[in-house]
Design a protein around this motif. Sequence first.
Motif, PDB file in Angstrom:
ATOM      1  N   ALA A   1       0.935  -1.201   0.005  1.00 54.02           N
ATOM      2  CA  ALA A   1      -0.015  -0.011   0.190  1.00 54.02           C
ATOM      3  C   ALA A   1       0.823   1.186  -0.081  1.00 54.02           C
ATOM      4  CB  ALA A   1      -0.923   0.038   1.274  1.00 54.02           C
ATOM      5  N   SER A   2       1.852   1.315   0.668  1.00 56.05           N
ATOM      6  CA  SER A   2       2.745   2.348   0.961  1.00 56.05           C
ATOM      7  C   SER A   2       3.429   2.946  -0.579  1.00 56.05           C
ATOM      8  CB  SER A   2       3.895   2.389   1.809  1.00 56.05           C
ATOM      9  OG  SER A   2       4.886   1.086   1.696  1.00 56.05           O
ATOM     10  N   ASP A   3       3.592   1.856  -1.427  1.00 60.82           N
ATOM     11  CA  ASP A   3       4.236   2.352  -2.662  1.00 60.82           C
ATOM     12  C   ASP A   3       3.181   3.062  -3.681  1.00 60.82           C
ATOM     13  OD1 ASP A   3       6.209   0.526  -2.076  1.00 60.82           O
ATOM     14  OD2 ASP A   3       5.330  -1.154  -2.919  1.00 60.82           O
ATOM     15  N   LEU A   4       1.885   3.094  -3.324  1.00 60.42           N
ATOM     16  CA  LEU A   4       1.255   3.769  -4.010  1.00 60.42           C
ATOM     17  C   LEU A   4       1.022   5.321  -3.772  1.00 60.42           C
ATOM     18  CD1 LEU A   4      -2.205   1.362  -3.769  1.00 60.42           C
ATOM     19  CD2 LEU A   4      -0.525   1.845  -5.886  1.00 60.42           C
ATOM     20  N   ALA A   5       1.664   5.513  -2.457  1.00 58.80           N
ATOM     21  CA  ALA A   5       1.764   7.006  -1.998  1.00 58.80           C
ATOM     22  C   ALA A   5       2.178   8.090  -2.742  1.00 58.80           C
ATOM     23  CB  ALA A   5       1.956   7.212  -0.467  1.00 58.80           C
ATOM     24  N   PRO A   6       3.219   7.808  -3.404  1.00 63.69           N
ATOM     25  CA  PRO A   6       4.070   8.901  -4.101  1.00 63.69           C
ATOM     26  C   PRO A   6       3.367   8.777  -5.743  1.00 63.69           C
ATOM     27  CG  PRO A   6       5.294   7.037  -4.066  1.00 63.69           C
ATOM     28  CD  PRO A   6       4.274   6.760  -2.859  1.00 63.69           C
ATOM     29  N   ALA A   7       2.418   7.834  -5.991  1.00 67.58           N
ATOM     30  CA  ALA A   7       2.241   7.863  -7.374  1.00 67.58           C
ATOM     31  C   ALA A   7       1.469   9.213  -7.887  1.00 67.58           C
ATOM     32  CB  ALA A   7       1.515   6.596  -7.594  1.00 67.58           C
ATOM     33  N   SER A   8       1.475   9.662  -9.214  1.00 74.68           N
ATOM     34  CA  SER A   8       0.772  10.645  -9.749  1.00 74.68           C
ATOM     35  C   SER A   8      -0.302   9.947 -10.441  1.00 74.68           C
ATOM     36  CB  SER A   8       1.196  11.606 -10.415  1.00 74.68           C
ATOM     37  OG  SER A   8       2.091  10.636 -11.687  1.00 74.68           O
ATOM     38  N   HIS A   9      -0.098   8.853 -11.069  1.00 72.29           N
ATOM     39  CA  HIS A   9      -0.964   7.839 -11.961  1.00 72.29           C
ATOM     40  C   HIS A   9      -0.659   6.359 -11.600  1.00 72.29           C
ATOM     41  CE1 HIS A   9      -0.361  11.459 -14.165  1.00 72.29           C
ATOM     42  NE2 HIS A   9      -1.278  11.074 -15.153  1.00 72.29           N
ATOM     43  N   ILE A  10      -1.847   5.469 -11.676  1.00 70.24           N
ATOM     44  CA  ILE A  10      -1.823   4.327 -11.467  1.00 70.24           C
ATOM     45  C   ILE A  10      -2.061   3.416 -12.718  1.00 70.24           C
ATOM     46  CG2 ILE A  10      -2.733   2.357  -9.911  1.00 70.24           C
ATOM     47  CD1 ILE A  10      -3.348   4.618  -7.835  1.00 70.24           C
ATOM     48  N   VAL A  11      -1.590   2.112 -12.936  1.00 74.01           N
ATOM     49  CA  VAL A  11      -1.870   1.231 -13.814  1.00 74.01           C
ATOM     50  C   VAL A  11      -2.053  -0.158 -13.140  1.00 74.01           C
ATOM     51  CG1 VAL A  11      -0.854  -0.047 -15.787  1.00 74.01           C
ATOM     52  CG2 VAL A  11      -0.133   2.297 -15.753  1.00 74.01           C
ATOM     53  N   LEU A  12      -3.484  -0.712 -13.687  1.00 73.26           N
ATOM     54  CA  LEU A  12      -3.679  -2.060 -12.694  1.00 73.26           C
ATOM     55  C   LEU A  12      -3.746  -2.813 -14.173  1.00 73.26           C
ATOM     56  CD1 LEU A  12      -5.132  -3.570 -10.446  1.00 73.26           C
ATOM     57  CD2 LEU A  12      -7.403  -2.533 -10.983  1.00 73.26           C
ATOM     58  N   PRO A  13      -2.873  -3.613 -14.071  1.00 75.21           N
ATOM     59  CA  PRO A  13      -2.877  -4.790 -15.060  1.00 75.21           C
ATOM     60  C   PRO A  13      -3.448  -6.135 -14.725  1.00 75.21           C
ATOM     61  CG  PRO A  13      -0.703  -4.462 -14.006  1.00 75.21           C
ATOM     62  CD  PRO A  13      -1.551  -3.719 -13.309  1.00 75.21           C
ATOM     63  N   GLY A  14      -3.789  -7.174 -15.299  1.00 74.91           N
ATOM     64  CA  GLY A  14      -4.335  -8.193 -14.880  1.00 74.91           C
ATOM     65  C   GLY A  14      -4.725  -9.417 -16.046  1.00 74.91           C
ATOM     66  N   VAL A  15      -4.307 -10.568 -15.859  1.00 72.70           N
ATOM     67  CA  VAL A  15      -4.631 -11.606 -16.716  1.00 72.70           C
ATOM     68  C   VAL A  15      -5.415 -12.810 -15.789  1.00 72.70           C
ATOM     69  CG1 VAL A  15      -2.660 -11.321 -18.029  1.00 72.70           C
ATOM     70  CG2 VAL A  15      -2.448 -12.724 -16.174  1.00 72.70           C
ATOM     71  N   GLY A  16      -5.801 -13.813 -16.484  1.00 75.82           N
ATOM     72  CA  GLY A  16      -6.590 -14.881 -16.042  1.00 75.82           C
ATOM     73  C   GLY A  16      -8.005 -14.537 -15.319  1.00 75.82           C
ATOM     74  N   ALA A  17      -8.646 -15.405 -14.622  1.00 68.87           N
ATOM     75  CA  ALA A  17      -9.936 -15.462 -14.387  1.00 68.87           C
ATOM     76  C   ALA A  17     -10.453 -14.064 -13.286  1.00 68.87           C
ATOM     77  CB  ALA A  17     -10.438 -16.814 -13.457  1.00 68.87           C
ATOM     78  N   PHE A  18     -11.386 -13.460 -13.540  1.00 73.03           N
ATOM     79  CA  PHE A  18     -11.869 -12.594 -12.759  1.00 73.03           C
ATOM     80  C   PHE A  18     -11.830 -12.621 -11.466  1.00 73.03           C
ATOM     81  CE2 PHE A  18     -15.186  -9.776 -10.739  1.00 73.03           C
ATOM     82  CZ  PHE A  18     -14.642  -8.606 -11.094  1.00 73.03           C
ATOM     83  N   ASP A  19     -12.442 -13.782 -10.724  1.00 73.46           N
ATOM     84  CA  ASP A  19     -12.375 -14.017  -9.418  1.00 73.46           C
ATOM     85  C   ASP A  19     -11.157 -14.240  -8.734  1.00 73.46           C
ATOM     86  OD1 ASP A  19     -15.169 -13.955  -9.376  1.00 73.46           O
ATOM     87  OD2 ASP A  19     -15.644 -16.050  -8.645  1.00 73.46           O
TER      88      ASP A  19
END
Length: 204
Positions: free
Chosen positions: A32-50
């Motif tokens: 979680a702490s790695d997100l604090a300095p971010a100005s933009h966020i990329v959320l990748p994903g592969v595989g099944a939704f659940d």
Amino acid sequence: MIAIVDYGLGNVQAIANIYKRLDLPCTLARQASDLAPASHIVLPGVGAFDWAMSRLEQSGMRAALDDAVLQQQKPVLGICVGMQMLARRSDEGTAAGLGWIDAEVKRLDAGPADNPRQLPHMGWNDVKPQSKEGLFAGFDDLPRFYFLHSYYFAPNDPADRLAESDYGTPFACAVRHGHIHGVQFHPEKSHAWGIQLLKNFATL
């Protein structure tokens, strides 16, 4: 600083390598702490939704992501299953999505039994942007991107549709709701078009 959410799914290093070649600062966010300095966020994903939702919950970053996107309103880009996770739910499973966009994820139509379309939809396909601004700024010709999916994102508000592709029937392959963006295709596998799109996101 662009934070690429690394919860064990997605081509995070390929995305990071593109941003490094573009000389744009990025980091892999593993807590979680790695997100604090971010100005933009990329959320990748592969595989099944659940499975993707479960892995994200187990990462300990869910609450920080909700805060960064919903409260701080940092621009976010969901990629492939990362895009589908932006919706409320998916036909692929029973888990609740992030619900950042009012949408559902539905299965692609395989077509008639006597002439079915192959699923997943895999390979290169044309993408028709609704606007040549934002993610699709600087695209002079009709761009082509690489797809690998059996489900598609169906926003309830047509205004959220940013681009369409066609696999038997048209579907939204890119969406935007304010500062929240999603693309069904893989920009990190889409050569110059994908590099341009990731560069555009970094400037939003």
